[in-house]
Scaffold this motif. Structure first.
Motif, mmCIF file in Angstrom:
data_model
loop_
_atom_site.group_PDB
_atom_site.id
_atom_site.type_symbol
_atom_site.label_atom_id
_atom_site.label_comp_id
_atom_site.label_asym_id
_atom_site.label_seq_id
_atom_site.Cartn_x
_atom_site.Cartn_y
_atom_site.Cartn_z
ATOM 1 N N MET A 76 8.086 -0.794 -9.000
ATOM 2 C CA MET A 76 8.541 -2.660 -8.465
ATOM 3 C C MET A 76 7.708 -3.230 -9.844
ATOM 4 O O MET A 76 6.156 -2.150 -10.041
ATOM 5 C CB MET A 76 8.224 -3.067 -7.660
ATOM 6 N N GLY A 77 7.722 -4.158 -10.628
ATOM 7 C CA GLY A 77 6.340 -4.564 -11.974
ATOM 8 C C GLY A 77 5.502 -5.532 -11.043
ATOM 9 O O GLY A 77 5.284 -6.070 -9.381
ATOM 10 N N ARG A 78 4.480 -5.369 -11.899
ATOM 11 C CA ARG A 78 3.323 -6.574 -11.673
ATOM 12 C C ARG A 78 3.919 -7.634 -11.134
ATOM 13 O O ARG A 78 3.245 -8.478 -10.137
ATOM 14 C CB ARG A 78 1.806 -6.091 -12.473
ATOM 15 N N GLY A 79 4.789 -8.311 -12.025
ATOM 16 C CA GLY A 79 4.727 -10.036 -11.773
ATOM 17 C C GLY A 79 5.904 -10.008 -10.614
ATOM 18 O O GLY A 79 5.340 -10.762 -9.353
ATOM 19 N N ARG A 80 6.422 -9.229 -9.797
ATOM 20 C CA ARG A 80 7.470 -8.960 -8.693
ATOM 21 C C ARG A 80 6.192 -9.176 -8.010
ATOM 22 O O ARG A 80 6.353 -9.778 -6.163
ATOM 23 C CB ARG A 80 8.302 -7.786 -8.845
ATOM 24 N N GLN A 81 5.852 -6.923 -8.020
ATOM 25 C CA GLN A 81 4.754 -7.278 -6.900
ATOM 26 C C GLN A 81 3.688 -8.670 -6.258
ATOM 27 O O GLN A 81 3.354 -9.054 -5.367
ATOM 28 C CB GLN A 81 3.934 -6.128 -7.287
ATOM 29 N N LYS A 82 3.023 -9.415 -7.565
ATOM 30 C CA LYS A 82 2.249 -10.677 -7.654
ATOM 31 C C LYS A 82 3.067 -12.123 -6.579
ATOM 32 O O LYS A 82 2.740 -11.886 -5.853
ATOM 33 C CB LYS A 82 1.715 -10.830 -8.267
ATOM 34 N N ALA A 83 3.911 -11.707 -7.520
ATOM 35 C CA ALA A 83 5.406 -12.835 -6.258
ATOM 36 C C ALA A 83 5.529 -12.546 -5.192
ATOM 37 O O ALA A 83 5.406 -13.718 -4.100
ATOM 38 C CB ALA A 83 6.701 -12.925 -7.411
ATOM 39 N N LYS A 84 5.615 -11.280 -4.353
ATOM 40 C CA LYS A 84 5.471 -10.245 -2.902
ATOM 41 C C LYS A 84 5.113 -11.131 -2.683
ATOM 42 O O LYS A 84 5.279 -11.625 -1.841
ATOM 43 C CB LYS A 84 6.338 -9.672 -3.217
ATOM 44 N N ALA A 85 3.301 -10.664 -2.779
ATOM 45 C CA ALA A 85 2.371 -10.987 -2.683
ATOM 46 C C ALA A 85 1.947 -12.372 -2.210
ATOM 47 O O ALA A 85 1.635 -13.180 -1.053
ATOM 48 C CB ALA A 85 0.944 -10.331 -3.372
ATOM 49 N N THR A 86 1.800 -12.832 -3.315
ATOM 50 C CA THR A 86 2.176 -14.589 -3.094
ATOM 51 C C THR A 86 3.206 -15.442 -1.651
ATOM 52 O O THR A 86 2.398 -16.465 -1.247
ATOM 53 C CB THR A 86 2.288 -15.195 -4.416
ATOM 54 N N LYS A 87 4.069 -15.000 -2.060
ATOM 55 C CA LYS A 87 5.358 -15.372 -0.844
ATOM 56 C C LYS A 87 4.519 -14.898 0.468
ATOM 57 O O LYS A 87 4.948 -16.110 1.411
ATOM 58 C CB LYS A 87 6.326 -14.965 -1.292
ATOM 59 N N GLN A 88 3.803 -13.899 0.446
ATOM 60 C CA GLN A 88 3.320 -13.468 2.074
ATOM 61 C C GLN A 88 2.088 -13.986 2.525
ATOM 62 O O GLN A 88 2.168 -14.764 3.663
ATOM 63 C CB GLN A 88 3.331 -11.291 2.098
ATOM 64 N N ALA A 89 1.473 -14.638 1.574
ATOM 65 C CA ALA A 89 -0.073 -15.317 1.091
ATOM 66 C C ALA A 89 0.299 -16.429 1.801
ATOM 67 O O ALA A 89 0.254 -17.169 3.015
ATOM 68 C CB ALA A 89 -0.917 -14.934 0.786
ATOM 69 N N ARG A 90 1.796 -17.225 1.209
ATOM 70 C CA ARG A 90 1.969 -18.167 1.746
ATOM 71 C C ARG A 90 2.315 -18.403 3.417
ATOM 72 O O ARG A 90 2.823 -19.678 4.013
ATOM 73 C CB ARG A 90 2.955 -19.095 0.693
ATOM 74 N N ASP A 91 3.932 -17.675 3.436
ATOM 75 C CA ASP A 91 4.803 -18.296 4.487
ATOM 76 C C ASP A 91 3.013 -17.651 5.658
ATOM 77 O O ASP A 91 3.608 -18.125 6.816
ATOM 78 C CB ASP A 91 4.863 -16.869 4.676
ATOM 79 N N ILE A 92 2.027 -16.214 5.177
ATOM 80 C CA ILE A 92 0.928 -16.230 6.741
ATOM 81 C C ILE A 92 0.623 -17.301 6.814
ATOM 82 O O ILE A 92 -0.214 -17.962 8.204
ATOM 83 C CB ILE A 92 0.183 -14.872 6.043
ATOM 84 N N LYS A 93 -0.237 -18.091 5.817
ATOM 85 C CA LYS A 93 -0.745 -19.295 5.225
ATOM 86 C C LYS A 93 -0.764 -20.660 6.104
ATOM 87 O O LYS A 93 -0.572 -21.326 7.469
ATOM 88 C CB LYS A 93 -0.983 -20.009 4.345
ATOM 89 N N TYR A 94 0.735 -20.766 6.357
ATOM 90 C CA TYR A 94 1.381 -22.350 6.745
ATOM 91 C C TYR A 94 2.136 -22.459 8.092
ATOM 92 O O TYR A 94 2.888 -22.580 9.064
ATOM 93 C CB TYR A 94 2.265 -22.602 5.781
ATOM 94 N N TYR A 95 2.634 -20.330 8.702
ATOM 95 C CA TYR A 95 2.740 -19.973 10.063
ATOM 96 C C TYR A 95 2.232 -20.608 10.947
ATOM 97 O O TYR A 95 0.587 -20.661 11.320
ATOM 98 C CB TYR A 95 2.886 -18.518 9.727
ATOM 99 N N SER A 96 3.002 -21.413 11.513
ATOM 100 C CA SER A 96 2.085 -22.312 13.095
ATOM 101 C C SER A 96 3.126 -21.655 14.351
ATOM 102 O O SER A 96 4.147 -22.657 14.160
ATOM 103 C CB SER A 96 1.501 -23.741 13.129
#
Length: 76
Positions: A1-21
């Motif tokens: 997996m390239g750096r762009g896809r890896q960063k996008a996945k990490a950003t998506k996971q961080a956003r999911d955790i941040k707004y999870y209630s």
């Protein structure tokens, strides 16, 4: 997996955790905190009572250094 896809996945996971209630069951939390007796238990109830050292205060008062002196040594 390239750096762009890896960063996008990490950003998506961080956003999911941040707004999870999750739904919080406060009544279950209250029951858990109260314990089986219906009141909060003290962890200090079974600790032995500290002995009374007041008889030794005057006897050894001269051996104790003054607290006014500041220790300038650095630890670490």
């Amino acid at each position: 997996m390239g750096r762009g896809r890896q960063k996008a996945k990490a950003t998506k996971q961080a956003r999911d955790i941040k707004y999870y209630s999750p739904n919080t069951d406060y009544s279950a939390l209250q029951r858990e905190l109260k314990g089986p007796e219906g009141r909060a238990t003290s962890h200090f109830a079974n600790d032995p009572v500290e002995p009374d050292y007041s008889a030794y205060v005057d006897k050894y008062a001269d051996d104790v250094e003054d607290d006014d002196e500041v220790d300038t040594r650095r630890i670490g």
